[in-house]
Design an enzyme around this catalytic site. Structure first.
Site, PDB file in Angstrom:
ATOM      1  N   HIS A   7      -9.286  44.000  22.266  1.00 14.64           N
ATOM      2  CA  HIS A   7      -8.809  42.777  21.582  1.00 14.64           C
ATOM      3  C   HIS A   7      -9.224  41.574  22.429  1.00 14.64           C
ATOM      4  O   HIS A   7      -8.626  41.300  23.463  1.00 14.64           O
ATOM      5  CB  HIS A   7      -7.291  42.812  21.420  1.00 14.64           C
ATOM      6  N   HIS A  41     -10.858  37.358  22.431  1.00  8.06           N
ATOM      7  CA  HIS A  41     -11.303  36.114  21.790  1.00  8.06           C
ATOM      8  C   HIS A  41     -12.451  35.532  22.599  1.00  8.06           C
ATOM      9  O   HIS A  41     -12.302  35.285  23.790  1.00  8.06           O
ATOM     10  CB  HIS A  41     -10.158  35.107  21.722  1.00  8.06           C
ATOM     11  N   LYS A  90      -9.368  42.390  10.603  1.00  5.97           N
ATOM     12  CA  LYS A  90      -8.181  41.851  11.272  1.00  5.97           C
ATOM     13  C   LYS A  90      -7.355  41.003  10.316  1.00  5.97           C
ATOM     14  O   LYS A  90      -7.851  40.015   9.771  1.00  5.97           O
ATOM     15  CB  LYS A  90      -8.617  41.000  12.479  1.00  5.97           C
ATOM     16  N   HIS A 107      -2.208  41.195  13.382  1.00  5.87           N
ATOM     17  CA  HIS A 107      -1.312  40.346  14.182  1.00  5.87           C
ATOM     18  C   HIS A 107       0.043  40.433  13.493  1.00  5.87           C
ATOM     19  O   HIS A 107       0.294  39.731  12.519  1.00  5.87           O
ATOM     20  CB  HIS A 107      -1.816  38.900  14.232  1.00  5.87           C
ATOM     21  N   HIS A 114      -1.501  43.690  20.255  1.00  3.83           N
ATOM     22  CA  HIS A 114      -0.689  43.029  21.293  1.00  3.83           C
ATOM     23  C   HIS A 114       0.816  43.183  21.072  1.00  3.83           C
ATOM     24  O   HIS A 114       1.529  42.194  20.922  1.00  3.83           O
ATOM     25  CB  HIS A 114      -1.052  41.546  21.440  1.00  3.83           C
ATOM     26  N   ASP A 117      -6.425  40.475  24.640  1.00  4.30           N
ATOM     27  CA  ASP A 117      -6.115  39.246  23.899  1.00  4.30           C
ATOM     28  C   ASP A 117      -6.491  38.022  24.725  1.00  4.30           C
ATOM     29  O   ASP A 117      -5.941  36.933  24.511  1.00  4.30           O
ATOM     30  CB  ASP A 117      -4.636  39.199  23.489  1.00  4.30           C
TER      31      ASP A 117
END
Lengths: 335, 335
Positions: A12, A14, A94, A131, A165, A237
């Site tokens: 995970h 970004h 996602k 999420h 997460h 994350d």
């Protein structure tokens, strides 16, 4: 003392775009064999063309033959034709509830209206990454969302669902109940509670979504991870925010942890006397659950003191200034 | 439409020192007849000489014949002679557990060792004001401290104990149980929950101690205040922090609300159809509980639209930019 990790994966991540992408992609590519890249860009990655273009940008920025960006589509209503075309280019789709975090404005606003796409995903064996937060009170959001997870898990028993997460004891318990459900745990949620965020001074650098919870939640996450839970894997994350944007007129959520994740995990697993489980947490479980064959890549962690830099360029990393006992061997730390 | 308040009082106020004191004292003195001034300066106000010197500074800064600073001593072990000398110069003694908030480093580290002083205070009828938080998990601190309150309230049944800035439904329930216990409630705890602080962006301007809690806690506070609870009175806990200190390397706790308190309270009481209770909340209950006779001062609130300034000098007020229906009549808003 050394530990050799085979093809570590960040499930995970970004990476953002443009100069930020160029700054952070090499920091992950240098120590991971692959990473699941989130699609919540300013213009969400929600078609095959965008996936391909973003993947090319990431590959150009990471510049590593031993690193694979595992791409994701941003959840929306997709047709069978769209999914068939995209299937081999993505690791999953996602889902963001609308408005729940950074770049989720175009997320799902009606969770009662997603079953057509989920049905296709189940049939085509495309994993669903979520999420999982409601729009309720900040500390209850993850727990409240468990009913949504339950509904999806029971309606689509062959759909691989990944609770991203997770932060609570309730979520850990939930994972156990459905064999088609996996979860990722971040680095920071294995280290901090809400006390670290707002218990002393207010710490914008530790602000993230989902927010860190209670000590007993931290303990439940650690207990699951450090006992080798077979469906819980590492996903950082890691989310870069330049310092100048973290100003006191409302600070954005996100913790940048990519370059410190493996050494800090080594410390944690060593303290629990379970360095033997680090390989599975950071790679094997993900490979098994997702059916991956990442590039062969060896990352050696050695027990050699290291101080986490205060900045990587404009980015403050998680654990800045912290003295660690473990470091990545041969790694030139770009500062 | 107007409402005339007779001698409004702020029963919990931080004025700081030096230029900050000079900046904020007039903002309170212009619309309150008196305020209970907190003693947690960098060098705590912990003897008679400091009380007198600080009072003179406040009077010079506020420059108002119709405003009384009600002084407090910082709790420590005091002798009978010290208390007898100080008694007529103070409204009470403020107890801070060590390290629990701004300027509390010299606070009480052993709550089992305070009874001698409390015994003298009870005998001399000197009220005890308390920042009632444990050093536990941030959201549990107030609730955990209730056992300390209970112990003091039962051991010293004639000691007037004031639970400062209560934030939880549990604390509201506790007040009801002991006739020698009062409480103050701030403006901001009547308006915000933790969702406002960290539920969307992180908002350093809403960071305070005790931290704002759950929606049901907000509801309990409002229910108590807006039903005219006989032992709950207004204390703003207004605490100025200059903007440049509220930077993202750990932000200090404190909300500056003094100049907006009365108009915002008028809105709240009007919405609850209980403007009739504003006088008691902002003055009468405090006069009765403490036995005060504040200066005669009339403050007129009128239903005239007003926008809260974004800054008072270097200070961002609570509600900055908010459009209010009520304003203070004749008040020139210093910006």
């Amino acid at each position: 003392m050394k530990i050799t990790l085979k093809s570590p994966l960040d499930m995970h991540l970004h990476l953002r775009e443009g100069t930020m992408l160029q700054a952070v992609a090499p920091l992950t590519a240098s120590c991971f064999a692959g990473a699941v890249v989130m699609p919540n860009l300013i213009s969400p990655v929600d078609n095959l063309e965008k996936v391909q273009k973003y993947k090319e940008e990431i590959e150009a920025s990471s510049n590593s033959a031993s690193f694979i960006p595992y791409m994701t589509l941003f959840f929306k209503k997709y047709s069978r034709a769209e999914l068939e075309a995209a299937k081999n280019e993505i690791i999953g789709i996602k889902l963001y509830p609308a408005g729940i975090t950074t770049g989720s404005e175009n997320g799902v606003s009606d969770l009662g209206n997603i079953n057509d796409t989920l049905c296709l995903m189940e049939e085509m064996q495309i994993p669903l990454l979520v999420h999982g937060e409601s729009n309720g009170f900040v500390l209850d959001r993850e727990k409240e969302f468990l009913t949504v997870y339950q509904n999806i898990a029971e309606t689509f028993p062959k759909l691989h669902i990944i609770m991203e997460h997770i932060t609570t004891a309730d979520a850990v318990e939930f994972v156990d109940r459905y064999p088609n459900v996996s979860a990722t745990v971040t680095l920071h949620h294995l280290f901090i509670t809400l006390d670290d965020v707002i218990g002393g001074l207010m710490e914008p650098d530790l602000f993230c979504k989902p927010i860190a919870k209670r000590p007993r939640d931290l303990q439940a996450l650690r207990a699951a991870v450090l006992s080798g839970h077979k469906r819980i894997m590492f996903g950082s994350d890691s989310a870069p925010h330049p310092r100048h944007k973290q100003e006191c007129c409302g600070c954005a959520a996100g913790i940048f942890s990519a370059p410190v994740a493996l050494p800090m995990l080594a410390e944690l697993f060593e303290e629990a006397d379970h360095l033997d489980l680090l390989q599975s947490f950071t790679s094997d479980i993900a490979c098994k659950r997702y059916g991956l064959q990442p590039p062969d890549k060896t990352v050696v962690l050695e027990k050699k003191a290291w101080t986490v830099p205060n900045l990587y360029g404009d980015l403050k990393p998680f654990g800045a200034g912290r003295h660690l006992r473990w470091s990545i061997k041969g790694e030139e730390i770009a500062q």
